[in-house]
Design a protein around this motif. Structure first.
Motif, PDB file in Angstrom:
ATOM      1  N   GLU A   1       4.328  -5.018  -3.923  1.00  9.69           N
ATOM      2  CA  GLU A   1       2.907  -5.242  -4.182  1.00  9.69           C
ATOM      3  C   GLU A   1       2.059  -5.241  -2.902  1.00  9.69           C
ATOM      4  N   VAL A   2       2.648  -4.868  -1.765  1.00  8.42           N
ATOM      5  CA  VAL A   2       1.930  -4.913  -0.491  1.00  8.42           C
ATOM      6  C   VAL A   2       0.635  -4.124  -0.559  1.00  8.42           C
ATOM      7  N   LEU A   3       0.709  -2.889  -0.996  1.00 10.63           N
ATOM      8  CA  LEU A   3      -0.490  -2.047  -1.015  1.00 10.63           C
ATOM      9  C   LEU A   3      -1.517  -2.543  -2.025  1.00 10.63           C
ATOM     10  N   LYS A   4      -1.050  -3.004  -3.151  1.00  8.22           N
ATOM     11  CA  LYS A   4      -1.973  -3.537  -4.155  1.00  8.22           C
ATOM     12  C   LYS A   4      -2.703  -4.769  -3.608  1.00  8.22           C
ATOM     13  N   ASN A   5      -1.953  -5.666  -2.967  1.00  3.58           N
ATOM     14  CA  ASN A   5      -2.564  -6.855  -2.375  1.00  3.58           C
ATOM     15  C   ASN A   5      -3.514  -6.493  -1.240  1.00  3.58           C
TER      16      ASN A   5
ATOM     17  N   LYS B   1      -6.797  -5.192  -2.639  1.00  2.00           N
ATOM     18  CA  LYS B   1      -7.654  -6.274  -3.144  1.00  2.00           C
ATOM     19  C   LYS B   1      -8.318  -7.035  -1.999  1.00  2.00           C
ATOM     20  N   LYS B   2      -7.529  -7.375  -0.980  1.00  3.00           N
ATOM     21  CA  LYS B   2      -8.049  -8.172   0.141  1.00  3.00           C
ATOM     22  C   LYS B   2      -9.011  -7.382   1.028  1.00  3.00           C
ATOM     23  N   LEU B   3      -8.868  -6.061   1.037  1.00  4.60           N
ATOM     24  CA  LEU B   3      -9.731  -5.224   1.878  1.00  4.60           C
ATOM     25  C   LEU B   3     -10.863  -4.569   1.089  1.00  4.60           C
ATOM     26  N   SER B   4     -11.140  -5.067  -0.079  1.00 11.65           N
ATOM     27  CA  SER B   4     -12.139  -4.429  -0.943  1.00 11.65           C
ATOM     28  C   SER B   4     -13.532  -4.360  -0.324  1.00 11.65           C
TER      29      SER B   4
ATOM     30  N   ILE C   1     -14.145  -3.315   2.543  1.00 13.43           N
ATOM     31  CA  ILE C   1     -14.172  -2.127   3.396  1.00 13.43           C
ATOM     32  C   ILE C   1     -14.084  -0.889   2.515  1.00 13.43           C
ATOM     33  N   LYS C   2     -15.083  -0.050   2.617  1.00 15.40           N
ATOM     34  CA  LYS C   2     -15.129   1.160   1.800  1.00 15.40           C
ATOM     35  C   LYS C   2     -13.912   2.047   2.096  1.00 15.40           C
ATOM     36  N   GLY C   3     -13.302   2.550   1.040  1.00 17.52           N
ATOM     37  CA  GLY C   3     -12.205   3.484   1.192  1.00 17.52           C
ATOM     38  C   GLY C   3     -10.825   2.864   1.243  1.00 17.52           C
ATOM     39  N   MET C   4     -10.709   1.586   0.938  1.00 15.66           N
ATOM     40  CA  MET C   4      -9.411   0.920   1.005  1.00 15.66           C
ATOM     41  C   MET C   4      -8.791   0.757  -0.385  1.00 15.66           C
ATOM     42  N   SER C   5      -8.908   1.790  -1.190  1.00 15.78           N
ATOM     43  CA  SER C   5      -8.307   1.754  -2.523  1.00 15.78           C
ATOM     44  C   SER C   5      -6.788   1.871  -2.407  1.00 15.78           C
ATOM     45  N   LEU C   6      -6.117   1.527  -3.467  1.00 16.07           N
ATOM     46  CA  LEU C   6      -4.667   1.645  -3.514  1.00 16.07           C
ATOM     47  C   LEU C   6      -4.240   3.084  -3.215  1.00 16.07           C
ATOM     48  N   THR C   7      -4.915   4.033  -3.818  1.00 22.63           N
ATOM     49  CA  THR C   7      -4.602   5.446  -3.597  1.00 22.63           C
ATOM     50  C   THR C   7      -4.758   5.815  -2.133  1.00 22.63           C
ATOM     51  N   ASN C   8      -5.861   5.413  -1.506  1.00 25.58           N
ATOM     52  CA  ASN C   8      -6.086   5.749  -0.107  1.00 25.58           C
ATOM     53  C   ASN C   8      -5.055   5.093   0.802  1.00 25.58           C
ATOM     54  N   LEU C   9      -4.705   3.850   0.512  1.00 22.30           N
ATOM     55  CA  LEU C   9      -3.690   3.187   1.331  1.00 22.30           C
ATOM     56  C   LEU C   9      -2.362   3.938   1.259  1.00 22.30           C
ATOM     57  N   LYS C  10      -2.019   4.448   0.091  1.00 20.39           N
ATOM     58  CA  LYS C  10      -0.811   5.267  -0.050  1.00 20.39           C
ATOM     59  C   LYS C  10      -0.939   6.554   0.769  1.00 20.39           C
ATOM     60  N   LEU C  11      -2.134   7.147   0.729  1.00 18.35           N
ATOM     61  CA  LEU C  11      -2.361   8.364   1.514  1.00 18.35           C
ATOM     62  C   LEU C  11      -2.271   8.084   3.016  1.00 18.35           C
ATOM     63  N   PHE C  12      -2.799   6.950   3.460  1.00 13.88           N
ATOM     64  CA  PHE C  12      -2.729   6.591   4.875  1.00 13.88           C
ATOM     65  C   PHE C  12      -1.275   6.451   5.322  1.00 13.88           C
ATOM     66  N   ARG C  13      -0.485   5.804   4.481  1.00 16.67           N
ATOM     67  CA  ARG C  13       0.935   5.624   4.797  1.00 16.67           C
ATOM     68  C   ARG C  13       1.637   6.984   4.867  1.00 16.67           C
ATOM     69  N   GLN C  14       1.350   7.842   3.913  1.00 17.75           N
ATOM     70  CA  GLN C  14       1.957   9.172   3.909  1.00 17.75           C
ATOM     71  C   GLN C  14       1.492   9.993   5.110  1.00 17.75           C
ATOM     72  N   PHE C  15       0.261   9.839   5.503  1.00 19.13           N
ATOM     73  CA  PHE C  15      -0.299  10.529   6.673  1.00 19.13           C
ATOM     74  C   PHE C  15       0.479  10.133   7.924  1.00 19.13           C
ATOM     75  N   TYR C  16       0.746   8.839   8.077  1.00 19.90           N
ATOM     76  CA  TYR C  16       1.523   8.370   9.224  1.00 19.90           C
ATOM     77  C   TYR C  16       2.921   8.998   9.207  1.00 19.90           C
ATOM     78  N   TYR C  17       3.579   8.973   8.057  1.00 24.26           N
ATOM     79  CA  TYR C  17       4.920   9.546   7.956  1.00 24.26           C
ATOM     80  C   TYR C  17       4.921  11.048   8.247  1.00 24.26           C
ATOM     81  N   SER C  18       3.890  11.746   7.807  1.00 25.43           N
ATOM     82  CA  SER C  18       3.836  13.195   7.951  1.00 25.43           C
ATOM     83  C   SER C  18       3.474  13.654   9.359  1.00 25.43           C
ATOM     84  N   TYR C  19       2.740  12.841  10.090  1.00 26.60           N
ATOM     85  CA  TYR C  19       2.265  13.245  11.419  1.00 26.60           C
ATOM     86  C   TYR C  19       2.546  12.167  12.470  1.00 26.60           C
TER      87      TYR C  19
END
Length: 159
Positions: free
Chosen positions: A56-60, A63-66, A68-86
């Motif tokens: 539940e890390v990303l979900k939490n 919620k806590k970063l709401s 800040i614009k752009g901190m949706s669950l989907t975006n947080l997953k994309l940020f994590r994938q971006f780090y892994y990819s590059y």
């Protein structure tokens, strides 16, 4: 200078400077997104209280970063994938953080980020990637790679 020249000068200056401002916003937003991905991965791998949050890390976080614009669950997953990819972007991010006075984060980052280079960016220096591509472009490249990769493997095995 006549009125038309005045008008033209103002428009040219505006257009050029606004374009540069947008480029800088894209550049630093991309760095921010990569860094958020790094923080998430570090927490998932080494966080002291990661067991408390489990999956539940990303979900939490979302919620806590709401505020800040752009901190949706989907975006947080994309940020994590971006780090892994590059991962090769790490040193450039570290250098930029140092320039911004965030040296402690930059030193931590340069000491821990992976040194491996991914195949898709092996010949392009990270600073050029960051300077020319926005976060949206990186995501589009990831999606394209996912779609194209199976076809490339089929072609490779048949030819």
């Amino acid at each position: 200078m006549n009125f038309q020249q005045l008008l033209s000068s103002i428009e040219k200056a505006h257009d050029k400077l606004i374009s540069q401002a947008y480029n800088q916003i894209n550049y630093y937003s991309t760095i921010r997104n990569w860094l958020i991905g790094y923080f998430i991965v570090e927490f998932e791998q080494r966080g002291e209280d990661r067991a408390v949050f489990g999956k539940e890390v990303l979900k939490n976080l979302s919620k806590k970063l709401s505020r800040i614009k752009g901190m949706s669950l989907t975006n947080l997953k994309l940020f994590r994938q971006f780090y892994y990819s590059y991962p090769e972007i790490g040193q450039t991010v570290s250098d930029q953080l140092d320039k911004l006075g965030l040296t402690a984060i930059g030193q931590s980052l340069s000491g821990q980020s992976p040194n491996k280079t991914t195949d898709h960016a092996a010949h392009i220096p990270p600073e050029k990637l960051l300077g020319r591509l926005s976060f949206s472009h990186f995501i589009a490249l990831q999606v394209a790679a996912i779609i194209v990769w199976p076809f490339l493997m089929v072609i490779k095995t048949h030819f």
